[in-house]
Write an enzyme that holds these catalytic residues in place. Structure first.
Site, short mmCIF file in Angstrom:
data_model
loop_
_atom_site.label_atom_id
_atom_site.label_comp_id
_atom_site.label_asym_id
_atom_site.label_seq_id
_atom_site.Cartn_x
_atom_site.Cartn_y
_atom_site.Cartn_z
N ASP A 20 36.04 28.54 -26.11
CA ASP A 20 34.76 29.05 -25.63
C ASP A 20 34.37 28.33 -24.35
OD1 ASP A 20 32.09 30.52 -26.21
OD2 ASP A 20 31.47 28.45 -25.83
N TYR A 63 29.37 26.68 -16.69
CA TYR A 63 29.84 25.33 -16.98
C TYR A 63 30.52 24.75 -15.74
CZ TYR A 63 29.13 26.31 -21.99
OH TYR A 63 28.60 26.64 -23.21
N SER A 77 24.04 34.97 -27.41
CA SER A 77 23.90 33.55 -27.72
C SER A 77 22.41 33.23 -27.82
CB SER A 77 24.56 32.71 -26.62
OG SER A 77 24.40 31.32 -26.88
N PRO A 84 27.66 20.86 -33.83
CA PRO A 84 27.67 20.31 -35.19
C PRO A 84 27.18 18.87 -35.24
CG PRO A 84 29.91 20.45 -34.35
CD PRO A 84 29.04 21.20 -33.38
N GLY A 112 24.08 17.54 -30.61
CA GLY A 112 23.96 16.95 -29.28
C GLY A 112 24.07 15.44 -29.27
N LEU A 157 24.10 13.12 -34.37
CA LEU A 157 24.89 12.82 -35.56
C LEU A 157 26.20 12.13 -35.19
CD1 LEU A 157 24.28 16.13 -37.54
CD2 LEU A 157 23.30 13.87 -38.00
N GLY A 215 26.27 8.83 -34.85
CA GLY A 215 26.15 7.47 -35.36
C GLY A 215 25.35 6.59 -34.43
#
Length: 357
Positions: free
Chosen positions: A68, A73, A169, A225, A228, A231, A233
């Site tokens: 993707d 970009y 999107s 997932p 950003g 998650l 850590g």
């Protein structure tokens, strides 16, 4: 779960891998984005072309069959790198790209109008070095363009063989239903996909977008997932300030506001749950996103080969009901802590003049 266990992409019947390689981090050098979603922030340096190509090849060798990207970009650089990397392997890869973001200093080089779509697709085909795009997506809604104009143009591109499918999107539930209704009533090919942010910290799509996708047989590409980086850590109570890189996106990583404070508490609790399960947090995060029955494939965006290896390992994660229930207790289904985590803020909420006399 295994990368070899291909999933059906909505009602299209196309088979794709459970992980999709996201290429927003890939480019040729320093990036400067005039505007639009997914454009590079000021000072952002994408992963260089040679390393990006190595990552793409490693992903394909590991079993990832979908890539993707988007024209915006790194202002076309990501598409160029993807095109170079897929030489000789094009027919084995499901290529998804997007239009909408501003592609030059000229603001007319953006949006979802027929005029821009017909110009944008030629640029993407050239940069990707291909004669067709498997999935062409409207990167964001365009509130200045009639939806019928957009889907009619995309329908024509399918008829011309330049794209095989089209999708959206972060469209709202109403926009998803409207697009299906307009296509059906005007005898056009309807969109077959929607791309959404989805993670243990960004669950708003569970309320209506994902059920609508299931109702209409839409393939769902779930991005972010790791929310950003929340998650990764790094966002735990004893971590101090978040990593400096994330400050390039103003507001999204400000942990001082009440909503973000609640989000930080949730991120910390999820990190502790992963520790209790003796599971890397990335494994827990990717395993969660892969579990929802509406999700066709989860987009992962590595910046290095080490990042890619971590994502590939996480694809094998299977979470049982007890773990999913524990996640639900920490972050209830349907929860978004910050409005912008939904991918976009609708104008009626973002601009005061649209809700005040």
């Amino acid at each position: 779960m295994s990368l070899n266990q291909l999933r059906v992409f909505g009602r299209s019947g196309t088979l794709i891998s459970p992980l999709t390689l996201g290429t927003m981090n890939f480019g040729e050098g320093a990036a400067a984005a005039p505007g639009g979603p997914g454009g590079a922030a000021q000072g952002y340096a994408p992963t260089g072309a040679d390393e990006s190509i190595r990552i793409i090849h490693a992903a394909l060798d590991a079993g990832i069959s979908a890539v993707d990207t988007a024209d915006v970009y790194s202002q076309g650089q990501s598409e160029q790198v993807v095109g170079r990397a897929l030489r000789g392997r094009r027919d084995d890869v499901f290529i998804a790209t997007k239009f909408h973001g501003q592609m030059s200093a000229n603001p007319a080089h953006s949006g979802n109008s027929r005029r821009w779509i017909m110009q944008a697709v030629e640029g993407s085909l050239r940069r990707l070095q291909t004669d067709r795009i498997d999935l062409y997506q409207a990167h964001r809604p365009d509130y200045n363009t009639d939806v019928l104009e957009t889907i009619t143009a995309l329908n024509d591109l399918i008829r011309q063989g330049k794209i095989l499918y089209y999708g959206t999107s972060v469209f709202t539930p109403a926009q998803l239903v409207e697009a299906q209704w307009l296509a059906t009533t005007n005898h056009l090919i309807p969109p077959v996909a929607n791309q959404v942010p989805y993670s243990m910290l960004v669950r708003g799509t569970e309320r209506d977008v994902l059920p609508i996708a299931q109702q209409y047989g839409l393939g769902v590409l779930a991005y972010g997932p790791l929310a950003g980086g929340w998650l990764s850590g790094s966002f735990v109570l004893d971590a101090g300030k978040p990593p400096t890189r994330v400050h390039s996106l103003p507001g999204r990583y400000d942990i001082s506001g009440p909503a973000s404070e609640r989000k930080l508490l949730a991120a910390d609790s999820l990190a502790r749950l992963a520790d209790k399960l003796e599971l890397p947090l990335v494994d827990l995060a990717v395993g969660f996103a892969l579990n929802h029955p509406a999700v066709s494939s989860v987009i992962v965006g590595p910046r290095s080969e080490d990042h890619l290896r971590a994502y590939l390992k996480a694809a094998d994660t299977v979470l049982d009901e007890a773990v999913l229930d524990a996640i639900d207790e920490l972050v209830p289904p349907g929860t978004n802590f910050v409005e912008r985590d939904a991918g976009a803020v609708v104008p009626s909420l973002e601009y005061a003049e649209l809700r005040r006399r």
